[in-house]
Write a protein that holds these residues in place. Sequence first.
Motif, PDB file in Angstrom:
ATOM      1  N   TRP A  22       8.332  -7.551  -0.683  1.00  0.00           N
ATOM      2  CA  TRP A  22       7.408  -6.603  -0.046  1.00  0.00           C
ATOM      3  C   TRP A  22       6.571  -5.897  -1.100  1.00  0.00           C
ATOM      4  N   ARG A  23       5.250  -5.807  -0.826  1.00  0.00           N
ATOM      5  CA  ARG A  23       4.364  -5.030  -1.697  1.00  0.00           C
ATOM      6  C   ARG A  23       3.585  -4.033  -0.842  1.00  0.00           C
ATOM      7  N   ASP A  24       3.648  -2.767  -1.226  1.00  0.00           N
ATOM      8  CA  ASP A  24       2.945  -1.709  -0.498  1.00  0.00           C
ATOM      9  C   ASP A  24       3.230  -1.779   1.004  1.00  0.00           C
ATOM     10  N   GLY A  25       4.479  -2.025   1.333  1.00  0.00           N
ATOM     11  CA  GLY A  25       4.895  -2.010   2.734  1.00  0.00           C
ATOM     12  C   GLY A  25       4.528  -3.238   3.516  1.00  0.00           C
ATOM     13  N   GLU A  26       4.002  -4.256   2.844  1.00  0.00           N
ATOM     14  CA  GLU A  26       3.632  -5.477   3.570  1.00  0.00           C
ATOM     15  C   GLU A  26       4.406  -6.671   3.022  1.00  0.00           C
TER      16      GLU A  26
ATOM     17  N   SER B  51       6.754   3.190   5.585  1.00  0.00           N
ATOM     18  CA  SER B  51       6.587   4.188   4.521  1.00  0.00           C
ATOM     19  C   SER B  51       5.729   3.670   3.372  1.00  0.00           C
ATOM     20  N   GLY B  52       5.316   2.411   3.441  1.00  0.00           N
ATOM     21  CA  GLY B  52       4.486   1.862   2.368  1.00  0.00           C
ATOM     22  C   GLY B  52       5.179   1.843   1.029  1.00  0.00           C
TER      23      GLY B  52
ATOM     24  N   ARG C  42      10.209  10.407   1.284  1.00  0.00           N
ATOM     25  CA  ARG C  42       9.058   9.601   1.710  1.00  0.00           C
ATOM     26  C   ARG C  42       9.441   8.507   2.700  1.00  0.00           C
TER      27      ARG C  42
ATOM     28  N   TRP D 281      12.603   5.117  -6.046  1.00  0.00           N
ATOM     29  CA  TRP D 281      12.828   5.255  -4.607  1.00  0.00           C
ATOM     30  C   TRP D 281      14.320   5.222  -4.264  1.00  0.00           C
TER      31      TRP D 281
ATOM     32  N   PRO E  89       6.161   0.781  -2.392  1.00  0.00           N
ATOM     33  CA  PRO E  89       5.308  -0.073  -3.227  1.00  0.00           C
ATOM     34  C   PRO E  89       5.899  -1.439  -3.533  1.00  0.00           C
ATOM     35  N   TYR E  90       7.223  -1.524  -3.614  1.00  0.00           N
ATOM     36  CA  TYR E  90       7.821  -2.814  -3.947  1.00  0.00           C
ATOM     37  C   TYR E  90       9.246  -2.847  -3.426  1.00  0.00           C
TER      38      TYR E  90
END
Lengths: 254, 254
Positions: free
Chosen positions: A83-87, A229-230, A148, A37, A232-233
Amino acid sequence: MIAAQLRSSFRAGEVRPTAGLAPGHAQANLIAVPRDWAFEMLLYGQRNPRPCPVLDVTDPGSPFTDLAPGADLRTDLPLYRVWRDGELAEETPDATSAWRDDLVAFLIGCSFSFEAALLAAGIDVRHIALGCNVPMYRTNVACRPAGRLHGGMVVSMRPIPAGQIALAATISGRFPAVHGAPVHVGSPSDLGIASLDSPDFGDAVPLRDGELPVFWACGVTPQVAVMASGVPYAVTHSPGHMLITDVPDTRYQV
Amino acid sequence: MIAAQLRSSFRAGEVRPTAGLAPGHAQANLIAVPRDWAFEMLLYGQRNPRPCPVLDVTDPGSPFTDLAPGADLRTDLPLYRVWRDGELAEETPDATSAWRDDLVAFLIGCSFSFEAALLAAGIDVRHIALGCNVPMYRTNVACRPAGRLHGGMVVSMRPIPAGQIALAATISGRFPAVHGAPVHVGSPSDLGIASLDSPDFGDAVPLRDGELPVFWACGVTPQVAVMASGVPYAVTHSPGHMLITDVPDTRYQV
């Protein structure tokens, strides 16, 4: 070496916002994303230089930056978010176990870096006077996407007396690498901010008679992109809990 | 729309250096690399902002840029270079067949963009007066590497009367996004340049009595990185044969 001492105390576990600390030292936002990313994050900064001015980029896996030789990006900020998967997965004062070999860390300019110059000009900085964190808000202003990555701009807010707004704009405008001049003055609703009393990050501060809220682009913007954008990490600083660098703030003054 | 007319004539096959054309319009260097190299190229620009100030980055495969809506980066520059494994493979006025879906194009600031301001201040720009290309030289100044990318800085040279050098530095210094102030004044050998009469790119220009050679960082620097680093594939402009943008040069003046 006040900056190194503060980083050492954060490494030892002290947790506090960094506004007002080590005056004269530039501070920086942190966002580390997987190498896959990294191009999009760097491009996001290139395309959105007001909220995301990139000061330094580490080599993959490296927790070291030229902005603060001897500092360890995994431990020397007071508080981190993972952060994982945007959370938001975790908030921690020590990101050592969260660090990965494929992480590329971006150090993004921080408006705390021009606050010493505001104070020197006689402009009160409310959150410093109150000893709290700066209020930060999500806005309806979309950043220019990069692959993305997409999301809205985050702003920090300082109440400024009407007669000092031009001066505050002039002084901060000399620091484009740490967000520069305000992006908005006055009505919060123009930015989609419902209430100044409920910041999305940091602490609310009171607005006094004769003051207008003045908004600057904020380096928490990449964290909103992570959510939107979600990604992943990611490992970031916690808003307001910055890297205190060894770089004099004057380095970023034009 | 003098810029669009010039791009149209280049699209039709006209080949000539672009210095002095469309005064008031910013010009840009082009370097397009495969997506796999895009992060390192963008980081090379971030780490070396004097020679490689990034003005825009296209999405992978796209030959379009916000700097010149309607322009096609594959045809609208007067002359291109195609690179394979770090070696010059072809020079062509039409890069359509060389373009690939995975190419990410970087538009890099060009010092031609501040030449109108120099002329307006009464500073002679020798290569414009002579109607030739600007002389450019490889130097012994190493750029800061970015991953696999490394190489030396390229400079452009303009002879300036001793009494006007401060003025030329001040004026160009107001344009940091298009290389800004000179990186060196005087002795070419300090930069590892053996002879001003034999530029590595462009045309030699005469130095007159009372003039010193003044050197500015140059956007051909990425081409040297392509050579030094053995980048497997790249499409660039030919030195001095730039993209003429629709962006007013004043946009890059601070």
